[in-house]
Write an enzyme that holds these catalytic residues in place. Structure first.
Site, mmCIF file in Angstrom:
data_model
loop_
_atom_site.group_PDB
_atom_site.id
_atom_site.type_symbol
_atom_site.label_atom_id
_atom_site.label_comp_id
_atom_site.label_asym_id
_atom_site.label_seq_id
_atom_site.Cartn_x
_atom_site.Cartn_y
_atom_site.Cartn_z
ATOM 1 N N GLU A 36 0.809 -1.216 0.185
ATOM 2 C CA GLU A 36 -0.006 0.132 0.010
ATOM 3 C C GLU A 36 0.927 1.354 0.019
ATOM 4 O O GLU A 36 1.908 1.467 0.335
ATOM 5 C CB GLU A 36 -0.913 0.048 1.286
ATOM 6 C CG GLU A 36 -2.109 -0.990 1.056
ATOM 7 C CD GLU A 36 -3.151 -0.529 2.057
ATOM 8 O OE1 GLU A 36 -3.245 0.334 2.939
ATOM 9 O OE2 GLU A 36 -4.194 -1.280 2.132
ATOM 10 N N HIS A 98 -4.655 6.952 0.374
ATOM 11 C CA HIS A 98 -3.883 5.512 0.509
ATOM 12 C C HIS A 98 -4.541 4.696 -0.761
ATOM 13 O O HIS A 98 -5.691 5.025 -1.281
ATOM 14 C CB HIS A 98 -3.654 5.084 1.579
ATOM 15 C CG HIS A 98 -4.857 4.335 2.240
ATOM 16 N ND1 HIS A 98 -5.914 5.070 2.928
ATOM 17 C CD2 HIS A 98 -5.407 3.080 2.483
ATOM 18 C CE1 HIS A 98 -6.810 4.408 3.227
ATOM 19 N NE2 HIS A 98 -6.822 3.215 2.944
ATOM 20 N N HIS A 100 -5.427 0.452 -2.234
ATOM 21 C CA HIS A 100 -6.055 -0.367 -1.669
ATOM 22 C C HIS A 100 -5.839 -1.614 -2.643
ATOM 23 O O HIS A 100 -5.812 -1.258 -4.004
ATOM 24 C CB HIS A 100 -7.428 -0.618 -1.454
ATOM 25 C CG HIS A 100 -7.846 -0.043 -0.172
ATOM 26 N ND1 HIS A 100 -9.136 -0.116 0.399
ATOM 27 C CD2 HIS A 100 -7.125 0.278 1.093
ATOM 28 C CE1 HIS A 100 -9.251 0.370 1.710
ATOM 29 N NE2 HIS A 100 -7.984 0.465 1.892
ATOM 30 N N ASP A 111 -9.486 2.227 8.638
ATOM 31 C CA ASP A 111 -9.197 3.596 7.769
ATOM 32 C C ASP A 111 -9.999 4.646 8.378
ATOM 33 O O ASP A 111 -9.591 5.822 8.564
ATOM 34 C CB ASP A 111 -9.657 3.243 6.347
ATOM 35 C CG ASP A 111 -8.708 2.385 5.638
ATOM 36 O OD1 ASP A 111 -7.524 2.220 5.860
ATOM 37 O OD2 ASP A 111 -9.317 1.982 4.765
HETATM 38 ZN ZN LIG Z 1 -7.364 1.450 3.588
#
Ligand SMILES: [Zn+2]
Length: 162
Positions: A36, A98, A100, A111
């Site tokens: 990630e 971010h 995924h 999150d």
């Molecule tokens: Zn996440």
């Protein structure tokens, strides 16, 4: 080419610039082992428009694996300070992004909890903040007022030129 994302938000427009999207899609988790990625979002608040014009990218100080990304607070702050300085004080912190490893991303419980915690401990210049997730085929954008989720959007990632 990617086009800027334009969202109709309560009484205003939210624009995520092409430059920011181009930076993010370089980190799409296509490979099975891709970790990630993420960072902070910065932008400019106009009358009737919030324009996301900056996003930081991972640094070696971040903690990254396949299903987790914890950004370094120090490198994020350096990025925010730099953007603030070069814009002569108009570009401010606007949220977090971010990646995924899923096609059409949605935020996990962690999150959401992490995002709210970050907003609570950060010095916020904007009452509106964004949580963006970059999946393999789509973007997720959650728009918050302080720590309250107001609206969520999904937009496709078109014409990837990774
Ligand atoms: Zn996440």
């Amino acid at each position: 080419m990617l086009q800027a994302i334009e969202l109709d938000y309560v009484g205003c427009k939210i624009v995520i610039t092409e430059e920011v999207l181009m930076k993010m899609i370089r980190y799409i988790q296509i490979g099975f082992k891709d970790p990630e990625s993420g960072g902070v979002l910065t932008g400019i608040i106009y009358d009737g428009e919030i324009r996301v014009t900056g996003c930081s990218v991972p640094t070696r100080y971040d903690k990254r694996n396949r299903y987790n990304f914890i950004r370094s607070a120090k490198s994020a702050q350096t990025f925010i300070n730099t953007r603030f300085a070069i814009s002569e004080g108009i570009e401010v912190y606007l949220g977090e992004w971010h990646t995924h490893p899923e096609d059409h991303p949605t935020p996990s419980g962690i999150d959401i909890a992490d995002f709210k915690k970050t907003i609570q401990v950060s010095r916020i210049n904007s009452e509106t903040t964004l949580m963006m997730i970059v999946g393999r085929k789509g973007f997720y954008i959650g728009v918050y007022k302080y720590t309250i989720l107001i609206q969520q959007y999904s937009r496709p990632i078109l014409n990837i030129t990774k």
